[in-house]
Design a protein around this motif. Structure first.
Motif, PDB file in Angstrom:
ATOM      1  N   GLY A 261       0.803  -1.220   0.000  1.00 56.65           N
ATOM      2  CA  GLY A 261       0.000   0.000   0.000  1.00 56.65           C
ATOM      3  C   GLY A 261       0.832   1.264   0.000  1.00 56.65           C
ATOM      4  N   ILE A 262       1.890   1.278   0.817  1.00 51.89           N
ATOM      5  CA  ILE A 262       2.726   2.478   0.858  1.00 51.89           C
ATOM      6  C   ILE A 262       3.450   2.662  -0.464  1.00 51.89           C
ATOM      7  CG2 ILE A 262       4.868   1.448   1.723  1.00 51.89           C
ATOM      8  CD1 ILE A 262       3.268   4.754   2.907  1.00 51.89           C
ATOM      9  N   GLY A 263       3.659   1.565  -1.189  1.00 53.06           N
ATOM     10  CA  GLY A 263       4.243   1.663  -2.525  1.00 53.06           C
ATOM     11  C   GLY A 263       3.319   2.413  -3.472  1.00 53.06           C
ATOM     12  N   PHE A 264       2.020   2.090  -3.424  1.00 52.20           N
ATOM     13  CA  PHE A 264       1.036   2.813  -4.239  1.00 52.20           C
ATOM     14  C   PHE A 264       0.974   4.283  -3.843  1.00 52.20           C
ATOM     15  CE2 PHE A 264      -0.627  -1.439  -5.205  1.00 52.20           C
ATOM     16  CZ  PHE A 264      -0.916  -1.306  -6.562  1.00 52.20           C
ATOM     17  N   VAL A 265       1.037   4.554  -2.543  1.00 51.92           N
ATOM     18  CA  VAL A 265       1.001   5.942  -2.065  1.00 51.92           C
ATOM     19  C   VAL A 265       2.205   6.708  -2.604  1.00 51.92           C
ATOM     20  CG1 VAL A 265       1.109   7.406  -0.010  1.00 51.92           C
ATOM     21  CG2 VAL A 265      -0.308   5.342   0.008  1.00 51.92           C
ATOM     22  N   TYR A 266       3.358   6.082  -2.570  1.00 54.42           N
ATOM     23  CA  TYR A 266       4.598   6.736  -3.010  1.00 54.42           C
ATOM     24  C   TYR A 266       4.572   7.011  -4.509  1.00 54.42           C
ATOM     25  CZ  TYR A 266       9.630   7.660  -3.204  1.00 54.42           C
ATOM     26  OH  TYR A 266      10.857   8.260  -3.381  1.00 54.42           O
ATOM     27  N   VAL A 267       4.193   6.001  -5.286  1.00 56.52           N
ATOM     28  CA  VAL A 267       4.166   6.162  -6.747  1.00 56.52           C
ATOM     29  C   VAL A 267       3.128   7.207  -7.156  1.00 56.52           C
ATOM     30  CG1 VAL A 267       3.639   4.999  -8.929  1.00 56.52           C
ATOM     31  CG2 VAL A 267       5.038   3.844  -7.205  1.00 56.52           C
ATOM     32  N   SER A 268       1.960   7.192  -6.504  1.00 59.78           N
ATOM     33  CA  SER A 268       0.914   8.163  -6.849  1.00 59.78           C
ATOM     34  C   SER A 268       1.342   9.587  -6.496  1.00 59.78           C
ATOM     35  CB  SER A 268      -0.399   7.817  -6.136  1.00 59.78           C
ATOM     36  OG  SER A 268      -0.253   7.861  -4.725  1.00 59.78           O
ATOM     37  N   ALA A 269       2.144   9.740  -5.439  1.00 58.70           N
ATOM     38  CA  ALA A 269       2.651  11.070  -5.079  1.00 58.70           C
ATOM     39  C   ALA A 269       3.612  11.588  -6.159  1.00 58.70           C
ATOM     40  CB  ALA A 269       3.359  11.015  -3.726  1.00 58.70           C
ATOM     41  N   LEU A 270       4.501  10.713  -6.638  1.00 58.35           N
ATOM     42  CA  LEU A 270       5.426  11.112  -7.694  1.00 58.35           C
ATOM     43  C   LEU A 270       4.675  11.438  -8.984  1.00 58.35           C
ATOM     44  CD1 LEU A 270       8.349   8.551  -7.201  1.00 58.35           C
ATOM     45  CD2 LEU A 270       8.217  10.933  -6.413  1.00 58.35           C
ATOM     46  N   GLN A 278       4.157  19.691 -14.950  1.00 56.12           N
ATOM     47  CA  GLN A 278       3.825  19.979 -16.334  1.00 56.12           C
ATOM     48  C   GLN A 278       3.072  21.302 -16.475  1.00 56.12           C
ATOM     49  OE1 GLN A 278       4.972  17.869 -18.840  1.00 56.12           O
ATOM     50  NE2 GLN A 278       5.963  16.919 -17.070  1.00 56.12           N
ATOM     51  N   VAL A 279       2.319  21.673 -15.441  1.00 59.72           N
ATOM     52  CA  VAL A 279       1.536  22.909 -15.470  1.00 59.72           C
ATOM     53  C   VAL A 279       2.319  24.068 -14.865  1.00 59.72           C
ATOM     54  CG1 VAL A 279      -0.582  24.032 -14.653  1.00 59.72           C
ATOM     55  CG2 VAL A 279      -0.628  21.610 -15.349  1.00 59.72           C
ATOM     56  N   ASP A 280       2.928  23.804 -13.709  1.00 58.27           N
ATOM     57  CA  ASP A 280       3.688  24.841 -13.004  1.00 58.27           C
ATOM     58  C   ASP A 280       4.883  24.162 -12.326  1.00 58.27           C
ATOM     59  OD1 ASP A 280       4.672  26.690 -11.066  1.00 58.27           O
ATOM     60  OD2 ASP A 280       2.746  27.728 -11.048  1.00 58.27           O
ATOM     61  N   PRO A 281       6.090  24.410 -12.808  1.00 60.99           N
ATOM     62  CA  PRO A 281       7.272  23.746 -12.231  1.00 60.99           C
ATOM     63  C   PRO A 281       7.407  23.941 -10.721  1.00 60.99           C
ATOM     64  CG  PRO A 281       7.845  24.772 -14.307  1.00 60.99           C
ATOM     65  CD  PRO A 281       6.444  25.214 -13.993  1.00 60.99           C
ATOM     66  N   LEU A 282       7.083  25.128 -10.226  1.00 63.24           N
ATOM     67  CA  LEU A 282       7.187  25.369  -8.783  1.00 63.24           C
ATOM     68  C   LEU A 282       6.213  24.484  -8.019  1.00 63.24           C
ATOM     69  CD1 LEU A 282       8.267  26.891  -6.358  1.00 63.24           C
ATOM     70  CD2 LEU A 282       6.551  28.693  -6.798  1.00 63.24           C
ATOM     71  N   ALA A 283       5.000  24.367  -8.547  1.00 62.06           N
ATOM     72  CA  ALA A 283       4.008  23.516  -7.893  1.00 62.06           C
ATOM     73  C   ALA A 283       4.489  22.059  -7.870  1.00 62.06           C
ATOM     74  CB  ALA A 283       2.673  23.626  -8.624  1.00 62.06           C
ATOM     75  N   GLY A 284       5.091  21.633  -8.973  1.00 63.13           N
ATOM     76  CA  GLY A 284       5.597  20.274  -9.023  1.00 63.13           C
ATOM     77  C   GLY A 284       6.712  20.034  -8.014  1.00 63.13           C
ATOM     78  N   LYS A 285       7.596  21.013  -7.852  1.00 67.70           N
ATOM     79  CA  LYS A 285       8.690  20.870  -6.902  1.00 67.70           C
ATOM     80  C   LYS A 285       8.186  20.854  -5.456  1.00 67.70           C
ATOM     81  CE  LYS A 285      12.084  23.090  -9.935  1.00 67.70           C
ATOM     82  NZ  LYS A 285      12.958  24.274 -10.139  1.00 67.70           N
ATOM     83  N   LEU A 286       7.213  21.705  -5.177  1.00 62.36           N
ATOM     84  CA  LEU A 286       6.663  21.741  -3.813  1.00 62.36           C
ATOM     85  C   LEU A 286       5.988  20.417  -3.449  1.00 62.36           C
ATOM     86  CD1 LEU A 286       5.108  25.352  -3.712  1.00 62.36           C
ATOM     87  CD2 LEU A 286       7.190  24.553  -2.568  1.00 62.36           C
ATOM     88  N   LEU A 287       5.188  19.920  -4.373  1.00 61.38           N
ATOM     89  CA  LEU A 287       4.508  18.655  -4.092  1.00 61.38           C
ATOM     90  C   LEU A 287       5.510  17.501  -4.083  1.00 61.38           C
ATOM     91  CD1 LEU A 287       1.813  17.314  -3.518  1.00 61.38           C
ATOM     92  CD2 LEU A 287       1.501  17.013  -5.984  1.00 61.38           C
ATOM     93  N   GLY A 288       6.513  17.559  -4.951  1.00 58.51           N
ATOM     94  CA  GLY A 288       7.527  16.508  -4.984  1.00 58.51           C
ATOM     95  C   GLY A 288       8.321  16.419  -3.689  1.00 58.51           C
ATOM     96  N   ALA A 289       8.435  17.547  -2.953  1.00 55.95           N
ATOM     97  CA  ALA A 289       9.178  17.538  -1.690  1.00 55.95           C
ATOM     98  C   ALA A 289       8.532  16.606  -0.663  1.00 55.95           C
ATOM     99  CB  ALA A 289       9.272  18.954  -1.132  1.00 55.95           C
ATOM    100  N   ALA A 291       7.629  13.718  -1.117  1.00 53.43           N
ATOM    101  CA  ALA A 291       8.124  12.361  -1.327  1.00 53.43           C
ATOM    102  C   ALA A 291       9.294  12.036  -0.394  1.00 53.43           C
ATOM    103  CB  ALA A 291       8.550  12.182  -2.781  1.00 53.43           C
ATOM    104  N   ILE A 292       9.973  13.084   0.107  1.00 49.76           N
ATOM    105  CA  ILE A 292      11.074  12.841   1.053  1.00 49.76           C
ATOM    106  C   ILE A 292      10.530  12.181   2.319  1.00 49.76           C
ATOM    107  CG2 ILE A 292      12.868  13.933   2.454  1.00 49.76           C
ATOM    108  CD1 ILE A 292      13.009  16.153   0.338  1.00 49.76           C
ATOM    109  N   TRP A 293       9.451  12.738   2.832  1.00 47.03           N
ATOM    110  CA  TRP A 293       8.830  12.169   4.025  1.00 47.03           C
ATOM    111  C   TRP A 293       8.248  10.777   3.729  1.00 47.03           C
ATOM    112  CZ3 TRP A 293       8.630  11.857   8.969  1.00 47.03           C
ATOM    113  CH2 TRP A 293       7.519  11.307   9.608  1.00 47.03           C
ATOM    114  N   LEU A 294       7.691  10.610   2.548  1.00 53.61           N
ATOM    115  CA  LEU A 294       7.127   9.313   2.193  1.00 53.61           C
ATOM    116  C   LEU A 294       8.211   8.244   2.068  1.00 53.61           C
ATOM    117  CD1 LEU A 294       4.408  10.328  -0.443  1.00 53.61           C
ATOM    118  CD2 LEU A 294       4.062   9.618   1.931  1.00 53.61           C
ATOM    119  N   THR A 295       9.411   8.660   1.684  1.00 52.45           N
ATOM    120  CA  THR A 295      10.520   7.710   1.625  1.00 52.45           C
ATOM    121  C   THR A 295      10.863   7.192   3.017  1.00 52.45           C
ATOM    122  OG1 THR A 295      11.441   8.828  -0.316  1.00 52.45           O
ATOM    123  CG2 THR A 295      12.935   7.406   0.942  1.00 52.45           C
TER     124      THR A 295
END
Length: 342
Positions: A261-270, A278-289, A291-295
């Motif tokens: 399950g946590i694998g699905f959560v991690y992949v869906s976050a990425l 693709q829409v806003d690089p800053l938004a992508g970077k903020l949300l991508g951050a 993933a550090i906690w999810l790791t």
């Protein structure tokens, strides 16, 4: 002569008690009789017919005693075998019962309910966003809510998206754990020594993860002038996976399935972060951050799976949801349970 024969005929009778006593304490009577007979025959090969008759009488009496003793021994042996057999059968019955308890089968009912919950949650959120996109232009003349309201709404979605999920996916209750010693998902399992303190988790979700999701989502809404969009629904898919994972990990305590399950959560976050980028690089970077906690969380979940083997089998939990053969699934719809209680 007749007197002599009569005296010799009494001889085996008088020896019967002595021989019987000797048999009970040493060897079988048949062996003694055979040995005595052989000795007598060896000493005198010219035994008279009368003496041979005496020997036959002696052997017959001894054989009868031996038969009685053998029957008693057989009776005792049967009782012993019966008792041992009873214990063996009892052990076999207990082993069979334990084997039935250890027998597991794939919990297809749980898998079906996970998918139903996912589809239900995504459908309800889609309907909600569709309503906003339809009503706002007619009521306010604007396609979106004010930025502050959009941020608050996205923040609430980040923390309370489970209200759209029919499963019981309550988060760990730290206060209950402090009062009662443990609660679902908190102090109710073996954890690695490097597990962060309990206070770290609410800080991460309330002050870091939630704001990052809300800020990045607000950027997407303002960029796309709407809510029912592919990037935002990608985040909703991520949240839905997280809600189902909470059911698996905290409520059902399926430690093996929790790793999947946590694998699905991690992949869906990425995936959501990529859609945002693709829409806003800053938004992508903020949300991508996030993933550090999810790791870190994923590593923790994997270690918990390793440290908490199945109580019945002693083996690590299956990665797939399992249940005892013939038993009902522990996965239930919380909405249905509430209706039954009412």
């Amino acid at each position: 002569m007749k007197s002599i024969i009569f005296i010799f005929s009494l001889f085996p009778i008088s020896l019967h008690g002595f021989v019987g006593t000797t048999i009970s304490t040493t060897v079988g009577c048949g062996d003694v009789c055979s040995h005595d007979g052989n000795s007598m025959q060896h000493k005198d090969n010219k035994t008279s017919s009368t003496t041979r008759g005496m020997n036959r009488l002696f052997a017959t009496r001894c054989t009868g005693s031996s038969s009685r003793i053998s029957l008693q021994e057989m009776s005792i042996s049967k009782r012993n075998v019966s008792q041992r057999g009873g214990v063996h059968l009892g052990m076999a019955s207990s082993t069979s019962s334990s084997s039935n308890e250890m027998s597991q089968e794939l919990d297809t009912d749980a898998i079906g309910k996970y998918f139903i919950a996912l589809i239900t949650q995504m459908s309800l959120i889609s309907a909600f966003f569709y309503g906003l996109d339809t009503i706002l232009p007619m009521v306010t003349g604007s396609e979106t809510l004010p930025t502050a309201l959009t941020w608050v709404m996205c923040y609430l979605f980040s923390l309370k998206s489970r209200v759209f999920n029919p499963l019981n996916n309550a988060r760990p209750d730290r206060q209950k754990a402090i009062k009662e010693g443990k609660s679902d998902g908190f102090k109710d399992r073996n954890q690695p020594s490097w597990t962060p303190p309990g206070v770290v988790f609410p800080i991460m979700w309330l002050l870091i993860i939630g704001p990052l999701r809300a800020t990045s989502s607000t950027l997407i809404v303002n960029s796309m002038n709407g809510y029912l969009t592919l990037p935002l629904m990608s985040l909703m898919l991520h949240l839905s996976c997280g809600d189902i994972w909470n059911t698996i990990n905290n409520t059902e305590k399926r430690f093996g399935t929790s790793v999947v399950g946590i694998g699905f959560v991690y992949v869906s976050a990425l995936h959501a972060a990529w859609r945002y980028y693709q829409v806003d690089p800053l938004a992508g970077k903020l949300l991508g951050a996030t993933a550090i906690w999810l790791t870190i969380a994923g590593t923790l979940i994997t270690e918990i799976w390793r440290l908490n083997p199945n109580e019945t089998t002693g083996q690590k939990e299956s990665l797939l949801p399992m249940k005892p053969v013939g038993k009902d699934s522990v996965t239930t719809f919380a909405w249905g349970m509430k209706k039954e209680e009412e």
